[in-house]
Design a protein around this motif. Structure first.
Motif, PDB file in Angstrom:
ATOM      1  N   ARG A  92       0.843  -1.192   0.000  1.00  0.00           N
ATOM      2  CA  ARG A  92       0.000   0.000   0.000  1.00  0.00           C
ATOM      3  C   ARG A  92       0.877   1.241   0.000  1.00  0.00           C
ATOM      4  N   THR A 109      -3.123   4.853  -5.533  1.00  0.00           N
ATOM      5  CA  THR A 109      -4.453   5.305  -5.949  1.00  0.00           C
ATOM      6  C   THR A 109      -4.317   6.386  -7.011  1.00  0.00           C
ATOM      7  N   THR A 133     -11.935   7.519  -7.538  1.00  0.00           N
ATOM      8  CA  THR A 133     -10.670   7.132  -6.907  1.00  0.00           C
ATOM      9  C   THR A 133     -10.512   5.628  -7.013  1.00  0.00           C
ATOM     10  N   CYS A 134      -9.379   5.178  -7.569  1.00  0.00           N
ATOM     11  CA  CYS A 134      -9.169   3.760  -7.850  1.00  0.00           C
ATOM     12  C   CYS A 134      -7.830   3.294  -7.284  1.00  0.00           C
ATOM     13  N   LEU A 135      -7.848   2.140  -6.648  1.00  0.00           N
ATOM     14  CA  LEU A 135      -6.637   1.499  -6.141  1.00  0.00           C
ATOM     15  C   LEU A 135      -6.137   0.529  -7.192  1.00  0.00           C
ATOM     16  N   MET A 175     -12.774   2.634  -5.278  1.00  0.00           N
ATOM     17  CA  MET A 175     -12.938   2.793  -3.836  1.00  0.00           C
ATOM     18  C   MET A 175     -14.306   3.391  -3.542  1.00  0.00           C
TER      19      MET A 175
END
Length: 481
Positions: free
Chosen positions: A159, A200, A207-209, A233
């Motif tokens: 992360r 992200t 918002t995308c991981l 997300m």
């Protein structure tokens, strides 16, 4: 430390997490024990998720169960039923299970640990099968081995990552002003970066991981095109595939990429979610960004279940697995026919791009991971090199039918390669019967015609493969009775 809850984040549901965990176990086993193979449920998996050996001799079995947050009394029945199913099928088909390994992402509570020790001893005395467990401690230990590095990177990316731009700047492309002054450089924006898995980013305003590193192509300083997997997300999180072009200044190639994405948006809005086609989540087309987010189906991919495997380990499939592969190929031909009926072609089909149906649904339909090159202008060398049709290597005097026949070639080449263990030779591939398959001549004829280098000699549409595939399924299924 690996957090096995990542499977729920990756897929957005407990059901999806079970399937994602199974995929991880299969890849981990293959990394540690090259030659391991998966079983495609049809309708069940025979108590086997992954095995090493041959189904006409002796095997080691891995069975995955996504039991969280602990293994308790409620899970004992599932364990015993899975082991019993594996033994029943071993007796029915004449092979022996030397070892049966239960894989779980948690630990057993105290009463279940006592039960497990007694139960496995009793089963070993009755069947001579050694029973083991890979629990959370054992899995984390195995995931630290160098051979498992790619598995960790794919399922448990770190992360964080590089600092992100402020919220108000996300999704925008910074255009340098004309008065930066001598020696000054333009401020950095999303188009200047190469994001990595675990970071992200903003895609179509969401918002995308990122799940793994996206593929990225640049057109100088004018545009950047990205494709890949991400989790939107939201509540709940939504696994997705994306295609995004960020545009810094007008450019013909940037316009072409944006036009292709707009075409995919219109297509998904019209037929998305039908017959194995992706479902639209979000889309945007503007002067600075064109992007499409489609739902990423949960489940095992064609490659994870059927291969192909490395040439050194390749061999023809056993009869049971061959029936499963032909069943998926037949239903996938119908999915491609639906895309063709909508006036578009995929042209980028690979074993990674096909997700198999829920194993509990015997009539389930395989799903396309994304729309591939639908709406994208044809160009030499287009699409993944794996199973690329000859006409994709160059642009000749071919008509519009080439796109349809290209999908026929890719589907047939995948099917042939995974059945036989060898990719079809250009020009004159050997028939399936040469590899020991008792299939009707109709199937051999159609598959070999479908991989013909000349698209004009191939079947015009994937739907024309379906009768021959069904005939092959029926012949092989009857051979087991």
């Amino acid at each position: 430390m690996v957090n096995f809850r990542a499977h729920e984040l990756n897929t957005g549901s407990e059901e999806g997490a079970r399937s994602d965990f199974e995929v991880m176990i299969a890849q981990l086993v293959d990394a540690l024990h090259p030659g391991a193979r998966r079983i495609s449920p049809n309708p069940g998996d025979g108590g086997i998720d992954v095995f090493l050996g041959r189904l006409d001799d002796r095997i080691v079995v891995w069975q995955s169960k996504y039991f969280m947050p602990r293994v308790g009394r409620s899970h004992r029945r599932q364990i015993t039923e899975s082991f019993a199913s594996a033994q029943k099928n071993a007796r029915a088909f004449g092979y022996r299970i030397d070892k049966w390994i239960l894989c779980v992402p948690s630990s057993m509570d105290h009463p279940t640990t006592l039960w497990w020790d007694d139960w496995k001893s009793a089963q070993h005395a009755e069947t001579s099968t050694k029973i083991c467990i890979w629990d959370e401690t054992g899995l984390r230990s195995r995931l630290t081995r160098p051979e498992a590095a790619a598995v960790v990177a794919a399922f448990y990316p770190p992360r964080g990552g590089a600092p992100q731009p402020p919220a108000e700047a996300e999704g925008e492309i910074v255009v340098p002003s004309t008065d930066l002054g001598p020696g000054a450089s333009a401020p950095h924006g999303p188009a200047d970066q190469h994001p990595r898995g675990g970071e992200t980013i903003r895609i179509a305003g969401r918002t995308c991981l990122l799940q793994g590193d996206p593929q990225q192509w640049r057109g100088g300083d004018a545009w950047v095109l990205r494709t890949g997997a991400a989790t939107v997300m939201a509540t709940p999180p939504s696994p997705a595939r994306f295609r995004q072009v960020l545009i810094r200044r007008p450019d013909p190639d940037a316009d072409a990429h944006a036009e292709a994405i707009e075409t995919q948006l219109r297509l998904l809005d019209r037929v998305g979610g039908r017959r194995g086609l992706p479902r639209l989540l979000e889309g945007r087309v503007s002067s600075t960004e064109a992007a499409v987010l489609s739902a990423r189906p949960a489940g095992r991919t064609w490659r994870e279940v059927f291969g192909p495997v490395a040439p050194a380990r390749a061999r023809p499939l056993d009869r049971v697995t061959a029936v499963g592969l032909l069943t998926v190929a037949e239903r996938l031909a119908d999915v491609l026919a639906g895309l063709h009926d909508a006036g578009h072609t995929h042209r980028a089909l690979t074993p990674d791009g096909v997700v198999l149906p829920d194993p509990t649904d015997p009539r389930g339909t395989p799903a396309l991971r994304d729309l591939g090159l639908a709406g994208v202008r044809r160009r030499p060398g287009e699409g993944p090199a794996e199973y690329r049709a000859p006409e994709q290597e160059r642009l000749g005097f071919h008509g519009a039918e080439v796109g349809f026949r290209t999908d026929v070639h890719r589907l047939a080449a995948m099917t042939y390669h995974c059945l036989t263990g060898r990719p079809p030779a250009r020009g004159l591939p050997a028939p399936l019967r040469a590899f020991g398959f008792d299939v009707p001549a109709e199937l051999d004829e159609v598959l070999l015609a479908s991989v013909d280098p000349d698209p004009d000699r191939r079947p015009a549409r994937p739907g024309l493969l379906i009768p021959a595939l069904r005939a092959g399924i029926d012949r092989l299924a009857r051979a087991g009775h």
